[in-house]
Write a protein that holds these residues in place. Structure first.
Motif, PDB file in Angstrom:
ATOM      1  N   ALA A 168       0.829  -1.210   0.000  1.00 21.12           N
ATOM      2  CA  ALA A 168       0.000   0.000   0.000  1.00 21.12           C
ATOM      3  C   ALA A 168       0.863   1.259   0.000  1.00 21.12           C
ATOM      4  CB  ALA A 168      -0.929  -0.008   1.212  1.00 21.12           C
ATOM      5  N   LEU A 169       1.932   1.263   0.784  1.00 25.52           N
ATOM      6  CA  LEU A 169       2.820   2.421   0.819  1.00 25.52           C
ATOM      7  C   LEU A 169       3.511   2.602  -0.520  1.00 25.52           C
ATOM      8  CD1 LEU A 169       4.181   4.711   2.372  1.00 25.52           C
ATOM      9  CD2 LEU A 169       5.873   3.041   3.214  1.00 25.52           C
ATOM     10  N   ARG A 170       3.975   1.518  -1.113  1.00 29.32           N
ATOM     11  CA  ARG A 170       4.627   1.619  -2.422  1.00 29.32           C
ATOM     12  C   ARG A 170       3.663   2.194  -3.461  1.00 29.32           C
ATOM     13  NH1 ARG A 170       6.324  -3.761  -5.541  1.00 29.32           N
ATOM     14  NH2 ARG A 170       4.062  -3.931  -5.560  1.00 29.32           N
ATOM     15  N   ALA A 171       2.429   1.726  -3.478  1.00 30.19           N
ATOM     16  CA  ALA A 171       1.460   2.201  -4.459  1.00 30.19           C
ATOM     17  C   ALA A 171       1.198   3.700  -4.283  1.00 30.19           C
ATOM     18  CB  ALA A 171       0.159   1.417  -4.325  1.00 30.19           C
ATOM     19  N   ALA A 172       1.088   4.129  -3.024  1.00 27.64           N
ATOM     20  CA  ALA A 172       0.832   5.550  -2.765  1.00 27.64           C
ATOM     21  C   ALA A 172       2.015   6.412  -3.188  1.00 27.64           C
ATOM     22  CB  ALA A 172       0.523   5.750  -1.284  1.00 27.64           C
ATOM     23  N   VAL A 173       3.216   5.943  -2.886  1.00 25.52           N
ATOM     24  CA  VAL A 173       4.419   6.704  -3.219  1.00 25.52           C
ATOM     25  C   VAL A 173       4.625   6.778  -4.730  1.00 25.52           C
ATOM     26  CG1 VAL A 173       6.935   6.624  -3.123  1.00 25.52           C
ATOM     27  CG2 VAL A 173       5.607   6.344  -1.028  1.00 25.52           C
ATOM     28  N   LEU A 174       4.472   5.660  -5.411  1.00 21.00           N
ATOM     29  CA  LEU A 174       4.708   5.633  -6.857  1.00 21.00           C
ATOM     30  C   LEU A 174       3.649   6.409  -7.622  1.00 21.00           C
ATOM     31  CD1 LEU A 174       5.950   1.953  -7.397  1.00 21.00           C
ATOM     32  CD2 LEU A 174       7.303   4.051  -7.386  1.00 21.00           C
ATOM     33  N   ASP A 175       2.574   6.762  -6.960  1.00 22.61           N
ATOM     34  CA  ASP A 175       1.535   7.574  -7.590  1.00 22.61           C
ATOM     35  C   ASP A 175       1.866   9.072  -7.533  1.00 22.61           C
ATOM     36  OD1 ASP A 175      -0.995   7.593  -8.938  1.00 22.61           O
ATOM     37  OD2 ASP A 175      -1.891   8.443  -7.125  1.00 22.61           O
ATOM     38  N   ARG A 176       2.934   9.412  -6.808  1.00 21.01           N
ATOM     39  CA  ARG A 176       3.348  10.801  -6.649  1.00 21.01           C
ATOM     40  C   ARG A 176       4.522  11.113  -7.579  1.00 21.01           C
ATOM     41  NH1 ARG A 176      -0.035  14.046  -4.286  1.00 21.01           N
ATOM     42  NH2 ARG A 176       1.625  15.264  -3.312  1.00 21.01           N
ATOM     43  N   PRO A 177       4.781  12.405  -7.854  1.00 17.00           N
ATOM     44  CA  PRO A 177       5.952  12.747  -8.686  1.00 17.00           C
ATOM     45  C   PRO A 177       7.245  12.243  -8.058  1.00 17.00           C
ATOM     46  CG  PRO A 177       4.479  14.631  -8.422  1.00 17.00           C
ATOM     47  CD  PRO A 177       3.974  13.580  -7.490  1.00 17.00           C
ATOM     48  N   GLU A 178       8.118  11.759  -8.895  1.00 12.99           N
ATOM     49  CA  GLU A 178       9.371  11.154  -8.420  1.00 12.99           C
ATOM     50  C   GLU A 178      10.455  12.219  -8.283  1.00 12.99           C
ATOM     51  OE1 GLU A 178      12.370   8.078 -10.501  1.00 12.99           O
ATOM     52  OE2 GLU A 178      10.340   7.294 -10.207  1.00 12.99           O
ATOM     53  N   PRO A 179      11.188  12.224  -7.163  1.00 12.55           N
ATOM     54  CA  PRO A 179      12.302  13.174  -7.024  1.00 12.55           C
ATOM     55  C   PRO A 179      13.343  12.951  -8.114  1.00 12.55           C
ATOM     56  CG  PRO A 179      11.774  12.162  -4.912  1.00 12.55           C
ATOM     57  CD  PRO A 179      11.005  11.407  -5.945  1.00 12.55           C
ATOM     58  N   ALA A 180      14.145  13.968  -8.343  1.00 14.47           N
ATOM     59  CA  ALA A 180      15.193  13.874  -9.359  1.00 14.47           C
ATOM     60  C   ALA A 180      16.205  12.805  -8.988  1.00 14.47           C
ATOM     61  CB  ALA A 180      15.892  15.218  -9.507  1.00 14.47           C
ATOM     62  N   ALA A 181      16.694  12.105  -9.994  1.00 18.40           N
ATOM     63  CA  ALA A 181      17.768  11.143  -9.795  1.00 18.40           C
ATOM     64  C   ALA A 181      19.107  11.812 -10.051  1.00 18.40           C
ATOM     65  CB  ALA A 181      17.588   9.964 -10.744  1.00 18.40           C
ATOM     66  N   LEU A 182      20.174  11.199  -9.549  1.00 22.25           N
ATOM     67  CA  LEU A 182      21.511  11.686  -9.894  1.00 22.25           C
ATOM     68  C   LEU A 182      21.763  11.477 -11.377  1.00 22.25           C
ATOM     69  CD1 LEU A 182      23.933  10.453  -7.076  1.00 22.25           C
ATOM     70  CD2 LEU A 182      23.043  12.753  -7.437  1.00 22.25           C
ATOM     71  N   SER A 183      22.510  12.376 -11.977  1.00 26.96           N
ATOM     72  CA  SER A 183      22.929  12.197 -13.361  1.00 26.96           C
ATOM     73  C   SER A 183      24.367  12.690 -13.485  1.00 26.96           C
ATOM     74  CB  SER A 183      22.015  12.986 -14.312  1.00 26.96           C
ATOM     75  OG  SER A 183      22.080  14.373 -14.025  1.00 26.96           O
ATOM     76  N   GLY A 184      25.016  12.250 -14.526  1.00 23.15           N
ATOM     77  CA  GLY A 184      26.394  12.671 -14.738  1.00 23.15           C
ATOM     78  C   GLY A 184      27.388  11.584 -14.408  1.00 23.15           C
ATOM     79  N   SER A 185      28.648  11.977 -14.338  1.00 28.08           N
ATOM     80  CA  SER A 185      29.754  11.037 -14.111  1.00 28.08           C
ATOM     81  C   SER A 185      30.462  11.389 -12.812  1.00 28.08           C
ATOM     82  CB  SER A 185      30.735  11.115 -15.284  1.00 28.08           C
ATOM     83  OG  SER A 185      31.840  10.279 -15.079  1.00 28.08           O
ATOM     84  N   PHE A 186      30.771  10.364 -12.014  1.00 30.89           N
ATOM     85  CA  PHE A 186      31.402  10.546 -10.710  1.00 30.89           C
ATOM     86  C   PHE A 186      32.652   9.673 -10.657  1.00 30.89           C
ATOM     87  CE2 PHE A 186      26.953  11.484 -10.372  1.00 30.89           C
ATOM     88  CZ  PHE A 186      26.877  12.573  -9.515  1.00 30.89           C
ATOM     89  N   ASP A 187      33.800  10.327 -10.600  1.00 31.51           N
ATOM     90  CA  ASP A 187      35.085   9.629 -10.629  1.00 31.51           C
ATOM     91  C   ASP A 187      35.128   8.513  -9.584  1.00 31.51           C
ATOM     92  OD1 ASP A 187      38.039   9.380  -9.511  1.00 31.51           O
ATOM     93  OD2 ASP A 187      38.180  10.099 -11.586  1.00 31.51           O
ATOM     94  N   GLU A 188      35.483   7.297 -10.022  1.00 33.36           N
ATOM     95  CA  GLU A 188      35.419   6.141  -9.130  1.00 33.36           C
ATOM     96  C   GLU A 188      36.528   6.155  -8.076  1.00 33.36           C
ATOM     97  OE1 GLU A 188      34.120   2.341 -10.978  1.00 33.36           O
ATOM     98  OE2 GLU A 188      33.994   3.514 -12.836  1.00 33.36           O
ATOM     99  N   LEU A 189      37.658   6.742  -8.371  1.00 36.95           N
ATOM    100  CA  LEU A 189      38.706   6.876  -7.365  1.00 36.95           C
ATOM    101  C   LEU A 189      38.249   7.813  -6.248  1.00 36.95           C
ATOM    102  CD1 LEU A 189      41.550   6.362  -6.329  1.00 36.95           C
ATOM    103  CD2 LEU A 189      42.364   8.223  -7.799  1.00 36.95           C
ATOM    104  N   ILE A 190      37.587   8.911  -6.619  1.00 37.85           N
ATOM    105  CA  ILE A 190      37.071   9.840  -5.613  1.00 37.85           C
ATOM    106  C   ILE A 190      35.959   9.174  -4.799  1.00 37.85           C
ATOM    107  CG2 ILE A 190      35.907  12.054  -5.253  1.00 37.85           C
ATOM    108  CD1 ILE A 190      37.308  13.102  -7.733  1.00 37.85           C
ATOM    109  N   GLN A 191      35.154   8.357  -5.453  1.00 39.19           N
ATOM    110  CA  GLN A 191      34.134   7.595  -4.720  1.00 39.19           C
ATOM    111  C   GLN A 191      34.780   6.750  -3.617  1.00 39.19           C
ATOM    112  OE1 GLN A 191      31.052   5.390  -6.815  1.00 39.19           O
ATOM    113  NE2 GLN A 191      31.387   6.623  -8.665  1.00 39.19           N
ATOM    114  N   MET A 192      35.844   6.054  -3.948  1.00 37.51           N
ATOM    115  CA  MET A 192      36.496   5.194  -2.961  1.00 37.51           C
ATOM    116  C   MET A 192      37.112   6.021  -1.834  1.00 37.51           C
ATOM    117  SD  MET A 192      35.960   2.025  -3.522  1.00 37.51           S
ATOM    118  CE  MET A 192      37.208   1.261  -2.453  1.00 37.51           C
TER     119      MET A 192
END
Length: 489
Positions: free
Chosen positions: A176-200
């Motif tokens: 029920a919670l999933r259905a209610a949430v997915l019926d709402r506008p979705e927040p922005a996702a991350l986009s772009g490139s993130f250096d994997e060495l900096i991630q570590m």
């Protein structure tokens, strides 16, 4: 030496050999040359033969009969040694060795099949694993439920029927919670490139922020993140994706939760049955509360937002509130380890039902892919697009971990109980987390859960720490409150 002293000395050597076997497993998933897999299978089989012989040694039964523990700790040590001995003597030595050999080999076969998107390449070895694990389960169950016997390895004193009842209570509210949430506008996702060495580099900082002691641990990369070891040598792995740094950061925090549990156990229990986490459900309670209730909180994500701006510059998210929504974005996806808090347990319920059917013989290995795909479509509303997003995504079945999956959701249930108590005990928690200071929370968890290791049974340690009987209500209430606020329900 008394019988108790002799037994504990013997047990310490057995535990030390077990740690060596664990280190071989860590090496296999991190730095072992691919071509070494056949030899590693023989090495793992050899050490398992030695371990099984020690665990089932007749002298253990004699010492157990003669031992006279002087205190609560001694009684708990004997309880756990007796439980392990009673299980070990039921499993033939050649079967234990065969399982160690095939699961070591199967892990490499699974990894290659996953990379090649080729289920057919994995099914023959999985058939062998399932057959041997069924034999083991039948030996342990001695006429009882095979799956219950397997769950006992990971969550003592718990049955498949008890787990199913908890899941049946959780499912309607989660759906029920999933259905209610997915019926709402979705927040922005991350986009772009993130250096994997900096991630570590940032992942290592996050590990330290959550209390991971690098003097007794290390952070490496693996296909499937995991934690390994206990006591003075506790290692974790994570993984990176150039387009998804959250995968790296939250896998790291999750595994630090496991590692902090092992590092936090009373050192007097080192290399004894009490010197490790009491169950995988309690273990998961630590990793999940670190990752979710703490790591994905509005307070901590505000701090992480600033850290990511320093590390990556402007990465397209306007402010800390938007970042919090992005971190907790509920969205369609296939991968369990990348699932949001609302849908994660539904992924576990799918696996629980399938592996329970496999062990009961109601589902055959050659039917697994179709059964997975059908169940996923029914539960999530869209089709699996490729095997690595379906029945090949997890390492667990290749290494024989049947009965393990439900402990992830039990861990979420336990974490819900602990978090409710933690918030009451640490009233300044949000202010601390907003400064990147997790010490109030992690110190409370160390005092009330981690230091005890295997001293108390799983549900008892949660009951002692939280002050309530473990159940799903605190988790469900937390999820409904959190995501109703984020999505304006």
């Amino acid at each position: 030496m008394t019988a108790f002293d002799e037994l504990m000395a013997f047990q310490r050597d057995t535990s030390a050999l077990g740690q060596i076997a664990g280190r071989l497993g860590w090496d296999q998933e991190t730095v072992m040359p691919r071509g070494a897999a056949p030899q590693r299978a023989e090495e793992m089989a050899a050490i398992e033969a030695v371990l099984h012989a020690r665990r089932a040694d007749p002298r253990v039964a004699e010492w157990l009969d003669q031992a006279a523990p002087q205190d609560e700790v001694g009684k708990a040590q004997l309880r756990e040694i007796r439980r392990a001995y009673d299980r070990a003597v039921k499993v033939p030595a050649d079967l234990a060795t065969a399982i160690a050999r095939i699961t070591s080999a199967a892990q490499g076969t699974w990894a290659q099949a996953r990379a090649d998107e080729d289920v057919s390449a994995f099914l023959p070895v999985l058939e062998e694993v399932v057959s041997l694990k069924r034999q083991e389960g039948e030996a342990l169950a001695q006429g009882g439920d095979v799956y219950d016997a397997m769950v006992e390895d990971y969550e003592p004193y718990t049955t498949g029927a008890q787990i199913a009842a908890i899941f049946d209570e959780m499912r309607p509210r989660l759906v029920a919670l999933r259905a209610a949430v997915l019926d709402r506008p979705e927040p922005a996702a991350l986009s772009g490139s993130f250096d994997e060495l900096i991630q570590m580099q940032l992942a290592q900082k996050l590990a330290i922020t959550f209390g991971y002691d690098l003097n007794n641990g290390r952070v490496d990369k693996a296909v499937h993140p995991f934690s390994s070891g206990s006591g003075l040598d506790v290692r974790i792995t994570t993984r990176t994706s150039e387009t998804d740094p959250f995968n790296c950061f939250y896998s790291t925090i999750h595994e630090v939760g496991h590692a902090a549990y092992e590092q936090g156990i009373d050192r007097d229990y080192l290399l004894t049955p009490l010197g490790r986490g009491v169950s995988m459900g309690v273990h998961e309670s630590q990793s999940r509360i670190y990752e979710n209730q703490l790591g994905r909180s509005r307070a901590f994500t505000g701090w992480l937002f600033d850290q990511m701006k320093v590390a990556f510059g402007d990465f397209g998210i306007a402010d800390a509130d938007a970042f919090y929504a992005t971190v907790n974005r509920v969205h369609n996806g296939y991968i369990r380890t990348e699932a949001d808090e609302v849908q994660y347990n539904l992924h576990i319920m799918l696996r629980f039902d399938l592996e329970r059917a496999l062990m009961a013989g109601d589902l055959q290995v050659n039917e697994l892919e179709a059964a997975w795909n059908d169940r996923f479509k029914a539960d999530f509303g869209y089709a699996v697009d490729k095997p690595s997003n379906g029945c090949l995504q997890d390492v667990h079945w290749s290494v024989g971990l049947f009965g393990y999956f439900p402990t992830y959701s039990l861990g979420n249930v336990y974490a819900g109980c602990l978090y409710q108590a933690l918030r009451a005990a640490v009233p300044g928690l949000d202010d601390q987390l907003a400064d990147g200071d997790t010490s109030g929370a992690t110190a409370w968890l160390r005092e009330h859960v981690q230091q005890h290791g295997g001293l108390y049974a799983p549900r008892e340690i949660i009951r002692r720490a939280s002050g309530i009987e473990p159940g799903p209500e605190p988790l469900l209430g937390y999820l409904e409150q959190k995501f109703s606020a984020i999505y304006g329900l």
